[in-house]
Design a protein around this motif. Structure first.
Motif, short mmCIF file in Angstrom:
data_model
loop_
_atom_site.label_atom_id
_atom_site.label_comp_id
_atom_site.label_asym_id
_atom_site.label_seq_id
_atom_site.Cartn_x
_atom_site.Cartn_y
_atom_site.Cartn_z
N ARG A 132 -16.92 9.98 -14.95
CA ARG A 132 -15.64 9.75 -14.66
C ARG A 132 -14.66 8.71 -15.62
O ARG A 132 -13.65 8.99 -15.67
CB ARG A 132 -15.55 8.92 -13.25
CG ARG A 132 -14.30 8.73 -12.60
CD ARG A 132 -14.36 8.28 -11.09
NE ARG A 132 -13.20 8.03 -10.75
CZ ARG A 132 -12.44 7.02 -10.30
NH1 ARG A 132 -12.91 5.98 -11.23
NH2 ARG A 132 -10.89 6.86 -9.93
N ALA A 133 -15.32 7.78 -16.18
CA ALA A 133 -14.88 6.75 -17.19
C ALA A 133 -14.44 7.73 -18.13
O ALA A 133 -13.20 7.51 -18.84
CB ALA A 133 -15.66 5.65 -17.52
N ALA A 134 -15.25 8.71 -18.73
CA ALA A 134 -14.94 9.60 -19.99
C ALA A 134 -13.80 10.53 -19.60
O ALA A 134 -12.78 10.74 -20.67
CB ALA A 134 -16.20 10.44 -20.28
N LEU A 135 -13.65 11.01 -18.49
CA LEU A 135 -12.69 12.08 -18.14
C LEU A 135 -11.29 11.15 -18.01
O LEU A 135 -10.31 11.65 -18.30
CB LEU A 135 -12.76 12.47 -16.64
CG LEU A 135 -13.84 13.62 -16.59
CD1 LEU A 135 -14.14 13.96 -15.10
CD2 LEU A 135 -13.59 14.75 -17.31
N LEU A 136 -11.35 9.84 -17.32
CA LEU A 136 -10.09 9.05 -17.34
C LEU A 136 -9.65 8.82 -18.64
O LEU A 136 -8.42 8.61 -18.96
CB LEU A 136 -10.41 7.88 -16.65
CG LEU A 136 -10.54 7.96 -14.89
CD1 LEU A 136 -11.49 6.83 -14.38
CD2 LEU A 136 -9.27 8.37 -14.28
N SER A 149 -24.55 16.39 -20.75
CA SER A 149 -23.72 17.42 -21.46
C SER A 149 -22.20 17.85 -21.17
O SER A 149 -21.39 17.91 -21.99
CB SER A 149 -24.66 18.86 -21.56
OG SER A 149 -24.57 19.30 -20.18
N ALA A 150 -22.21 17.69 -20.11
CA ALA A 150 -20.72 17.73 -19.45
C ALA A 150 -19.75 16.71 -20.06
O ALA A 150 -18.51 17.11 -20.61
CB ALA A 150 -20.73 18.02 -17.99
N MET A 151 -20.27 15.71 -20.16
CA MET A 151 -19.29 14.47 -20.74
C MET A 151 -19.10 14.42 -22.26
O MET A 151 -18.21 13.68 -22.74
CB MET A 151 -19.72 13.08 -20.04
CG MET A 151 -21.12 12.48 -20.49
SD MET A 151 -21.52 10.99 -20.04
CE MET A 151 -22.15 11.30 -18.35
N THR A 152 -20.00 15.20 -22.84
CA THR A 152 -19.95 15.13 -24.14
C THR A 152 -19.70 16.57 -24.73
O THR A 152 -20.26 16.79 -25.88
CB THR A 152 -21.32 14.76 -24.85
OG1 THR A 152 -22.54 15.21 -24.23
CG2 THR A 152 -21.60 13.31 -24.27
N TRP A 153 -19.16 17.45 -23.95
CA TRP A 153 -18.93 18.92 -24.47
C TRP A 153 -18.13 18.89 -25.77
O TRP A 153 -18.39 19.92 -26.57
CB TRP A 153 -18.19 19.76 -23.55
CG TRP A 153 -16.73 19.21 -23.10
CD1 TRP A 153 -16.28 18.49 -22.15
CD2 TRP A 153 -15.52 19.46 -23.82
NE1 TRP A 153 -15.03 18.17 -22.14
CE2 TRP A 153 -14.58 18.81 -22.89
CE3 TRP A 153 -15.06 20.15 -24.81
CZ2 TRP A 153 -13.14 18.79 -23.50
CZ3 TRP A 153 -13.97 20.53 -25.18
CH2 TRP A 153 -12.92 19.68 -24.60
N ASP A 154 -17.51 17.93 -26.28
CA ASP A 154 -16.65 18.07 -27.41
C ASP A 154 -17.50 17.79 -28.73
O ASP A 154 -17.30 18.10 -29.74
CB ASP A 154 -15.78 16.75 -27.41
CG ASP A 154 -16.46 15.37 -27.29
OD1 ASP A 154 -17.25 15.31 -26.38
OD2 ASP A 154 -16.23 14.46 -28.12
#
Length: 416
Positions: free
Chosen positions: A215-219, A264-269
């Motif tokens: 959530r923090a990464a998305l924000l 993996s989802a929070m680091t897809w970049d």
């Protein structure tokens, strides 16, 4: 042959078929197929479904001994038999899903991805059909907006995968489609429910920590810096709780798959994909990735070199993915990419044993980021924060909470 002769031959064939099926001994898989093929020729609605299932059963009975083109041919026949079956039969929807589902998986294994996706679309169009697999197929082709639309239309409680897993996939696909604000809203729903279960003692604290980090990464990506800081403080409080008291219960092995999926989802970049090359359907468990992509992800990420593809092989040292003379920034990126792939694959493949070979890759990622940071503090600080955070996520998944806390505290201090 006269009409009478043909009639007699057909009659004798049907007698043989019924005798085989009703005999005291179960027929061989190939005999069952032949018997139902004969009966379906004269009564397609009555025997089409049974022929289709018999053909699928023959494919599984043969395993991988038969050439893949032979297996595909049998499943093509099974799909044709589905068309003969009575569409009003109560089990018709399940028949379509089972037979076509087997066919599309084999098509993907054979590298015939476009045909596999077309079959998934056909399944999704069937009442009660699996729309999630179709959405993940779209995601693998980089069609994230379409994938998110399909996932949005999947009603809760349909039995298509799991509600929380569907929301993880939807969150990731919305983010990759540039709709990060909507992604945050979806993840907030999951996080709110998991916080409730955690408070009631029926949910994992570590899973809530992983969701909070995501959530923090998305924000951050949404430009909501203040909210991202608050999310990191909440994640920190959870990790401190875990470091002090540990998980209150020993949860099932699904926690490892969840941790790998969220990592993996929070680091897809970090992913690198050549034009036209499929990419992982981030937010989905590796079990639901197409077979060819899952194999490609493992074999082309340094996993084979360290023994990660076969969990029974001992790990071996992995060469520097960027080369000894690579620029510091390039080395940090390469080490991070390798760490994420190894961590994601091992959390799914090896369960509680994943740290043995995954943790050294994350340590290397942190070391490479530190080297870059030592030479260029301003440019490299975000890379070091990411590497430390990702190592904290991995350590928390392995219940090394104190070590994870040290890594996460350093990351938060660097952010300021």
């Amino acid at each position: 042959m006269t009409v009478a002769d043909q009639f007699q031959a057909d009659y004798e064939s049907e007698v043989w078929a019924r005798t085989i099926l009703l005999g005291s001994r179960p027929p061989r898989p190939d005999q069952r197929v032949e018997a139902y093929r004969i009966l379906a020729a004269s009564n397609p609605r009555g025997y089409g479904a049974r022929l289709a299932r018999a053909l699928v059963g023959l494919r599984y009975a043969d395993g991988d001994r038969a050439p893949i083109e032979v297996q595909l041919g049998r499943l093509e026949d099974a799909c044709a038999a589905v068309e003969l079956a009575d569409p009003q039969d109560p089990g018709h929807g399940r028949l379509v899903t089972d037979v076509l589902g087997t066919y599309q998986r084999l098509l993907y294994s054979a590298g015939r991805r476009a045909e596999g996706l077309a079959i998934r679309a056909r399944i999704a169009s069937t009442p009660g059909g699996d729309r999630v697999s179709y959405a993940l197929g779209l995601a693998e082709e980089g069609r994230h907006a379409e994938a998110s639309e399909v996932l949005t239309e999947v009603p809760d409680g349909t039995g298509q995968h799991d509600i929380a897993w569907n929301r993880f996939a939807l969150t990731a696909q919305l983010d990759m489609a540039g709709r990060t604000a909507e992604a945050v809203a979806v993840l907030d729903e999951v996080l709110g429910e998991d916080l409730g279960r955690m408070s009631a003692g029926t949910g994992s604290v570590a899973t809530v920590f992983h969701e909070s980090v995501w959530r923090a990464a998305l924000l951050d990506r949404a430009g909501r810096e203040s909210d991202a800081g608050a999310a990191r403080r909440e994640a920190m409080a959870l990790l401190r709780r875990l470091a002090a008291t540990g998980e209150p219960k020993n949860w099932c092995g699904a926690q490892y798959s969840i941790a790998g999926t969220l990592l993996s989802a929070m680091t897809w970049d970090t992913g690198h994909h050549d034009p036209g090359e499929p990419r992982p359907p981030y937010g989905a468990d590796l079990m639901h990735w197409s077979p060819d992509l899952r194999a490609h992800y493992g074999e082309n990420s340094g996993l084979a070199a360290c023994g990660c593809v076969d969990p029974d092989r001992p790990p071996r040292p992995v060469p520097d993915p960027a080369g000894q003379d690579a620029p510091l920034a390039e080395a940090a990126v390469a080490h991070r990419r390798r760490a994420i792939r190894i961590g994601t694959y091992h959390l799914w493949r090896r369960g509680h044993q994943f740290l043995e070979t995954a943790l050294p890759a994350f340590d290397d990622s942190v070391t490479a980021a530190r080297r870059w940071h030592a030479s260029d503090d301003r440019a490299a600080r975000p890379a070091l924060v990411r590497a430390l955070t990702e190592r904290a996520v991995l350590l928390a998944a392995g219940h090394q909470f104190q070590e994870g806390l040290s890594s996460y505290e350093e990351a938060v201090r660097l952010i300021g």
